[in-house]
Write a protein that holds these residues in place. Structure first.
Motif, PDB file in Angstrom:
ATOM      1  N   VAL A  93     -20.378  15.486 102.313  1.00  0.00           N
ATOM      2  CA  VAL A  93     -19.327  15.600 101.295  1.00  0.00           C
ATOM      3  C   VAL A  93     -19.753  16.574 100.206  1.00  0.00           C
ATOM      4  O   VAL A  93     -18.972  17.426  99.753  1.00  0.00           O
ATOM      5  N   ALA A 145     -14.252  15.782 105.216  1.00  0.00           N
ATOM      6  CA  ALA A 145     -15.519  15.153 104.855  1.00  0.00           C
ATOM      7  C   ALA A 145     -15.295  13.822 104.176  1.00  0.00           C
ATOM      8  O   ALA A 145     -16.028  12.846 104.411  1.00  0.00           O
ATOM      9  N   ARG A 146     -14.294  13.751 103.332  1.00  0.00           N
ATOM     10  CA  ARG A 146     -13.967  12.465 102.688  1.00  0.00           C
ATOM     11  C   ARG A 146     -13.610  11.406 103.730  1.00  0.00           C
ATOM     12  O   ARG A 146     -14.146  10.289 103.728  1.00  0.00           O
ATOM     13  N   GLN A 197     -17.876  20.087  99.180  1.00  0.00           N
ATOM     14  CA  GLN A 197     -17.413  20.362  97.823  1.00  0.00           C
ATOM     15  C   GLN A 197     -18.034  21.650  97.270  1.00  0.00           C
ATOM     16  O   GLN A 197     -17.375  22.418  96.559  1.00  0.00           O
ATOM     17  N   VAL A 212     -13.128  19.632 102.784  1.00  0.00           N
ATOM     18  CA  VAL A 212     -13.418  18.545 101.842  1.00  0.00           C
ATOM     19  C   VAL A 212     -12.643  17.299 102.218  1.00  0.00           C
ATOM     20  O   VAL A 212     -13.176  16.173 102.183  1.00  0.00           O
ATOM     21  N   PHE A 270     -16.510  10.451 105.887  1.00  0.00           N
ATOM     22  CA  PHE A 270     -17.460   9.607 105.167  1.00  0.00           C
ATOM     23  C   PHE A 270     -16.928   8.178 105.058  1.00  0.00           C
ATOM     24  O   PHE A 270     -17.673   7.199 105.195  1.00  0.00           O
ATOM     25  N   VAL A 298     -16.757   9.220  96.843  1.00  0.00           N
ATOM     26  CA  VAL A 298     -16.122  10.525  97.053  1.00  0.00           C
ATOM     27  C   VAL A 298     -15.023  10.815  96.045  1.00  0.00           C
ATOM     28  O   VAL A 298     -14.257  11.756  96.213  1.00  0.00           O
TER      29      VAL A 298
END
Length: 409
Positions: free
Chosen positions: A375, A361-362, A379, A358, A365, A15
């Protein structure tokens, strides 16, 4: 499966989003919007042509105030005939000077029409300047937007490349299905192609800007200055805008032309004075005379009728120009309000939300709750929001330039 010690490093690689570093380039001259406007005002061929038109109108006005030139004449009679007129012994030679006297206020009417044309030419030059200012502001904004899109494209390409590499590692380790790597690779290639297109667009935008002052693209560094305050359309009298004033000046010019053509219908007098010498005995005598045309067939009636028709058309154009001025002011104000609202919405809510997505999501993840595809989608949404903000800022700059042009006086 990854060991507990290896997993964080792999996840961070998946990421990682590297910031965009601008490539090294030769030092360029900073160029603000004010600098671009000043260059265009000094170097633009359009303004040069408009100023030349004003000078031409002023020259015609000077010419309109000049009286007719006197005429000199030399006339010989009673020569090369028969009998005593066979030779020059009985010739009569007259040297005279004649002057046409303009009657009926011709010169005054001619000067009034020429002065009205000068005023219209000056207003046309002011409109050319206002149009140029609007175009410079719009193209400067387009060049800024193209530069920002290029920066975003490079950043997106670098992120996509990092994700593609990380996806390959994760697929090889069994963390992600092969389809994820294929999608990440396709996104990386698409982003790289977008960089090439954005570079061409940015170069074209700089050339379009430099064309306004008649040069090739200069090595300039555009400066993103704060947006100026918008003019208030409510405080502007639509009847005093440049377009309405030009239409009014053209109507006055047409009315002055009617007076000029009416005056041209009145006959002038030509006075003549001279000396006649009689060759036979050497005597001399004065010769005087007056002549005037008889206005039987040509009373300039066609030109007067045409001037009246032109005046009627100019009056109609004046009413239309006023209506258009009112509409243009209101439309420009509404467009600016809408553009401001869109910028504020993107900058205040949409873009922060995309950035938060974002970040989530990082983290998700890294915690194993989201996939690499999540991810990548986050983005993509962030890139779209940034692209929309660039477009909204461009729309705002163009709306502001249009409002400045509509309110120009």
């Amino acid at each position: 499966m990854f060991s507990r010690h290896v997993r964080p490093a792999v996840l961070c690689a998946a990421v990682a989003m590297a910031g965009l570093g601008a490539p090294a380039r030769a030092p360029a001259e900073p160029l603000t919007l004010a600098d671009a406007l000043a260059r265009a005002q000094v170097r633009s061929p359009l303004l040069t042509a408009a100023q030349a038109a004003v000078a031409a109108a002023e020259g015609r006005a000077r010419q309109a105030g000049l009286p007719p030139n006197p005429e000199a004449g030399l006339q010989s009679e009673n020569l090369a005939g028969a009998g005593q007129y066979r030779d020059f012994k009985s010739a009569e030679t007259t040297l005279s000077v004649s002057q046409r006297l303009e009657l009926g206020g011709k010169r005054r009417a001619r000067q009034a029409a020429a002065v009205a044309e000068v005023e219209a030419a000056r207003l046309s030059a002011a409109i050319a300047k206002a149009d140029l200012d609007q175009e410079v502001a719009a193209r400067y904004a387009e060049a800024l937007a193209a530069r920002d899109r290029l920066s975003l494209a490079r950043e997106t390409a670098e992120r996509a490349e990092s994700l593609a590499k990380a996806a390959a590692v994760l697929v090889e380790a069994g963390r992600e299905p092969p389809l994820r790597a294929l999608r990440a690779e396709a996104a990386s290639r698409e982003a790289a192609a977008a960089v090439v297109a954005a570079e061409a667009e940015a170069e074209a935008a700089r050339r379009a800007l430099a064309t306004l002052w008649g040069e090739a693209a200069d090595a300039v560094d555009l400066v993103d200055t704060p947006a100026p305050e918008a003019v208030g359309a409510r405080g502007v009298d639509p009847a005093e805008t440049l377009d309405a004033r030009l239409a009014r000046a053209e109507r006055r010019t047409a009315e002055a032309v009617i007076d000029r053509e009416r005056a041209a219908a009145r006959p002038d007098l030509t006075v003549q004075a001279g000396v006649r010498r009689f060759q036979q005995n050497g005597d001399a005598a004065l010769v005087v005379g007056v002549s005037a045309p008889i206005p039987v067939f040509n009373r300039n009636q066609g030109a007067v009728a045409a001037a009246r028709a032109d005046a009627a058309a100019a009056e109609a154009r004046e009413r239309l120009a006023l209506a258009r001025s009112i509409r243009t002011l209101r439309d420009a104000q509404a467009s600016l309000v809408a553009a401001n609202a869109r910028v504020e919405a993107l900058r205040g809510r949409i873009l922060p939300g995309a950035e938060t997505a974002v970040d989530l999501a990082r983290r998700g993840f890294e915690a194993g709750k989201f996939s690499l595809l999540d991810v990548l989608d986050a983005q993509t949404a962030l890139t779209t929001a940034r692209t929309d903000l660039i477009a909204a800022r461009l729309e705002r700059a163009k709306a502001l330039a249009a409002l400045e042009r509509a309110a120009a006086q």
